[in-house]
Scaffold this motif. Structure first.
Motif, mmCIF file in Angstrom:
data_model
loop_
_atom_site.group_PDB
_atom_site.id
_atom_site.type_symbol
_atom_site.label_atom_id
_atom_site.label_comp_id
_atom_site.label_asym_id
_atom_site.label_seq_id
_atom_site.Cartn_x
_atom_site.Cartn_y
_atom_site.Cartn_z
ATOM 1 N N LYS A 9 12.870 -10.164 7.306
ATOM 2 C CA LYS A 9 13.766 -9.114 8.414
ATOM 3 C C LYS A 9 12.987 -7.780 8.564
ATOM 4 C CE LYS A 9 17.762 -11.849 7.951
ATOM 5 N NZ LYS A 9 17.344 -12.908 8.528
ATOM 6 N N SER A 10 13.351 -7.202 9.442
ATOM 7 C CA SER A 10 12.549 -6.058 9.670
ATOM 8 C C SER A 10 12.242 -5.162 8.424
ATOM 9 C CB SER A 10 13.344 -5.048 10.834
ATOM 10 O OG SER A 10 14.473 -4.621 10.336
ATOM 11 N N TYR A 11 13.270 -4.852 7.569
ATOM 12 C CA TYR A 11 13.374 -4.138 6.414
ATOM 13 C C TYR A 11 12.472 -4.620 5.306
ATOM 14 C CZ TYR A 11 17.126 -7.207 5.515
ATOM 15 O OH TYR A 11 17.791 -8.348 5.756
ATOM 16 N N ASP A 12 12.282 -6.212 5.339
ATOM 17 C CA ASP A 12 11.333 -7.084 4.193
ATOM 18 C C ASP A 12 9.855 -6.237 4.781
ATOM 19 O OD1 ASP A 12 13.176 -8.377 3.001
ATOM 20 O OD2 ASP A 12 13.312 -9.751 4.685
ATOM 21 N N GLU A 13 9.511 -6.735 6.222
ATOM 22 C CA GLU A 13 8.447 -6.278 6.576
ATOM 23 C C GLU A 13 7.956 -4.765 6.402
ATOM 24 O OE1 GLU A 13 7.573 -8.176 10.445
ATOM 25 O OE2 GLU A 13 5.489 -7.073 10.671
ATOM 26 N N TYR A 14 8.921 -4.148 6.548
ATOM 27 C CA TYR A 14 8.523 -2.659 6.312
ATOM 28 C C TYR A 14 8.138 -2.193 4.641
ATOM 29 C CZ TYR A 14 9.434 2.534 5.667
ATOM 30 O OH TYR A 14 9.356 3.601 5.574
ATOM 31 N N SER A 15 9.099 -2.836 3.723
ATOM 32 C CA SER A 15 8.927 -2.492 2.485
ATOM 33 C C SER A 15 7.506 -2.953 1.887
ATOM 34 C CB SER A 15 10.251 -2.729 1.794
ATOM 35 O OG SER A 15 10.588 -4.063 1.762
ATOM 36 N N ILE A 307 11.638 -4.136 -5.209
ATOM 37 C CA ILE A 307 11.443 -5.683 -4.913
ATOM 38 C C ILE A 307 9.921 -5.962 -4.582
ATOM 39 C CG2 ILE A 307 11.965 -7.475 -3.557
ATOM 40 C CD1 ILE A 307 14.836 -6.751 -3.559
ATOM 41 N N ALA A 308 9.548 -5.146 -3.586
ATOM 42 C CA ALA A 308 8.243 -5.233 -3.045
ATOM 43 C C ALA A 308 7.289 -5.299 -4.092
ATOM 44 C CB ALA A 308 7.967 -4.258 -1.684
ATOM 45 N N LYS A 309 7.059 -3.848 -4.790
ATOM 46 C CA LYS A 309 6.330 -3.632 -5.885
ATOM 47 C C LYS A 309 6.301 -4.885 -7.091
ATOM 48 C CE LYS A 309 5.896 1.140 -6.016
ATOM 49 N NZ LYS A 309 7.056 2.321 -6.287
ATOM 50 N N THR A 310 7.584 -5.164 -7.547
ATOM 51 C CA THR A 310 7.366 -6.255 -8.468
ATOM 52 C C THR A 310 6.826 -7.662 -7.780
ATOM 53 O OG1 THR A 310 9.291 -5.244 -9.393
ATOM 54 C CG2 THR A 310 9.010 -7.455 -10.263
#
Ligand code: NAD
Length: 331
Positions: A9-15, A307-310
Motif C-alpha cells: 500500500k502507499s504507506y508501506d512504500e513510504y515508510s 515495522i520498517a526498521k525492525t
C-alpha cells in the motif's frame, strides 16, 4: 539482498523507502499483489519476500518460494498463523517477524472502540451531520470505577491495562502467564471470574488452538448483562454466530471489533462498489451497538516506522546468520 514486497500500500512504500538509506545493499521491489500460491511464482530472482497478515503462505506457496530460491520470509507484522511453519522449516526457509512495534497503537485503538460504542459516537457523528442535536439513544456509562477485564496481558494487553487503570477502572486480567510488570495495577483471576465481573472485556491473546473461539455461546452467557466487548486481536477468538446470538439477546451494551472472522477478503481493500452477499460482517453492522474497523489498530506513524526498521534489521540479522528472537519456528 533483493526483496520482493507483496501487498504494497502507499504507506508501506513510504515508510520502507524512508528507512532504506540506512540499509545499503538492500533493494526492494514493491508489488500490489498479495502473496498466494498464484503470485509466489513472481519471486524468481529475489532473495527474500516480505508479506503481511492475510498473505496465504500455506504449503504450496512455501514450496514455490523455495523452488524459486527464496530462503527468507519477512513478515512485516506480529502474526504468523498464515504460514506453514513446518514446511518452511523443512525446506530451510527462515521466517523473521516484527513481534512488537507499538503496543500502545493497538491498545489506544481498543480503548477508542470501547469509548465509541459506550458513548455512541458512531451514531452522534451521523446525527449531528443531519442537524439532529437531540440526545435520545446516546446515553453511555462512566468507565470510572467500573471493571475492565483484559484477556492476555502481553505487550498490547499490558498497555490496555495501563490505559484502563488510568481511566480509574478496576483492572482484572486472565492469562496463562502473569505479567510481573502489572502487579501493582492488575488482579489476575480465572477466565470465568473475569467474564462474570467485567463491564469492559478486551481481548489481547494470540490466536492458537487454545484460544480459538474463546468467546462463544458458553463464555458469552457467563458475562455480565450490558458488557462491552472489544476485539483488536484476531477475528477467530470470537465465534461470530454466537456473538450475533448474544447481541440479539441484548447481552452487550456495545461491541467494538477491529478484527472479525471473515475479514481476509476485506482487509485494506475498497469494496464499496460490491454487494456483499452472505456477509456476516454486514449482519454485524446492522446492529446499532456494533462498531467495526478494518484491522487498523496498528496503523499509526510510530508503528509503521518501527515495522520498517525492525523488518530491515531482520534482513541484517539474516545476512550475518545470527540467531534472532524475531525468528518464528515450528514447535
Ligand atoms: P504478546 O505475545 O506480547 O501477548 C500475548 C499474551 O497472550 C501473552 O501474555 C500470552 O501469555 C497470552 N496468552 C497466550 N495464550 C493465552 C490463553 N489461552 N489465554 C489468555 N492469554 C493467553 O502479544 P501482543 O503483542 O500483546 O499481541 C496480542 C495480539 O494482538 C497478537 O497475537 C495479534 O493477534 C494482535 N494484534 C493486532 C493488531 C491490530 O492491528 N489489530 C496489531 C498487532 C497485534
Amino acid at each position: 539482498m533483493r526483496i520482493l514486497f507483496y501487498d504494497t500500500k502507499s504507506y508501506d512504500e513510504y515508510s520502507f523507502t524512508r528507512e532504506l538509506s540506512g540499509y545499503p545493499g538492500v533493494e526492494i521491489k514493491f508489488l500490489k499483489a498479495d502473496l498466494t500460491r498464484n503470485t509466489a511464482e513472481l519471486s524468481h530472482g529475489y532473495d527474500a519476500v516480505c508479506a503481511f497478515v492475510n498473505s496465504d503462505i500455506g504449503t504450496q506457496t512455501v514450496r514455490i518460494l523455495h523452488d524459486n530460491g527464496i530462503r527468507l520470509i519477512l513478515m512485516r507484522c506480529a502474526g504468523f498463523n498464515n504460514i506453514d511453519l513446518e514446511e518452511a522449516q523443512r525446506l530451510g526457509i527462515r521466517i523473521l517477524r516484527v513481534p512488537g512495534y507499538s503496543p500502545e497503537a493497538v491498545a489506544e485503538h481498543a480503548m477508542g472502540l470501547a469509548l465509541i460504542v459506550n458513548r455512541k459516537m458512531h451514531k452522534s457523528y451521523l446525527k449531528v451531520r443531519e442537524n439532529d442535536f437531540s440526545l435520545g439513544s446516546l446515553m453511555g456509562f462512566n468507565f470510572y470505577q467500573k471493571t475492565a477485564g483484559i484477556v492476555g496481558t502481553g505487550k498490547i494487553g499490558a498497555a490496555m491495562a495501563r490505559i484502563c487503570y488510568g481511566f480509574g477502572m478496576k483492572v482484572l486480567a486472565y492469562d496463562v502467564y502473569e505479567n510481573p510488570d502489572l502487579k501493582d495495577i492488575v488482579t489476575y483471576v480465572t477466565l470465568d471470574e473475569l467474564l462474570a465481573q467485567s463491564d469492559l472485556i478486551s481481548l489481547h491473546c494470540p490466536l492458537m488452538d487454545s484460544t480459538y473461539h474463546i468467546i462463544n455461546r458458553e463464555t458469552i452467557q457467563k458475562m455480565k448483562d450490558g458488557v462491552i466487548l472489544v476485539n483488536t486481536s484476531r477475528g477467530a477468538l470470537v465465534k461470530t454466530d454466537d456473538l450475533i446470538e448474544g447481541i440479539r439477546a441484548r447481552k452487550f451494551f456495545g461491541v467494538g471489533l477491529d478484527v472479525y472472522e471473515e475479514e481476509a477478503p476485506n482487509v485494506f481493500e475498497d469494496r464499496s462498489d460490491e454487494i456483499l452477499e452472505h456477509s456476516v460482517t454486514a449482519r454485524l453492522l446492522s446492529f446499532p451497538n456494533v462498531m467495526i474497523t478494518s484491522h487498523q489498530g496498528f496503523f499509526t506513524r510510530e508503528a509503521l516506522s518501527a515495522i520498517a526498521k525492525t523488518t530491515l534489521d531482520n534482513v541484517k540479522v539474516y545476512e550475518t546468520g545470527a540467531e534472532s528472537a524475531n525468528e518464528v519456528k515450528a514447535n
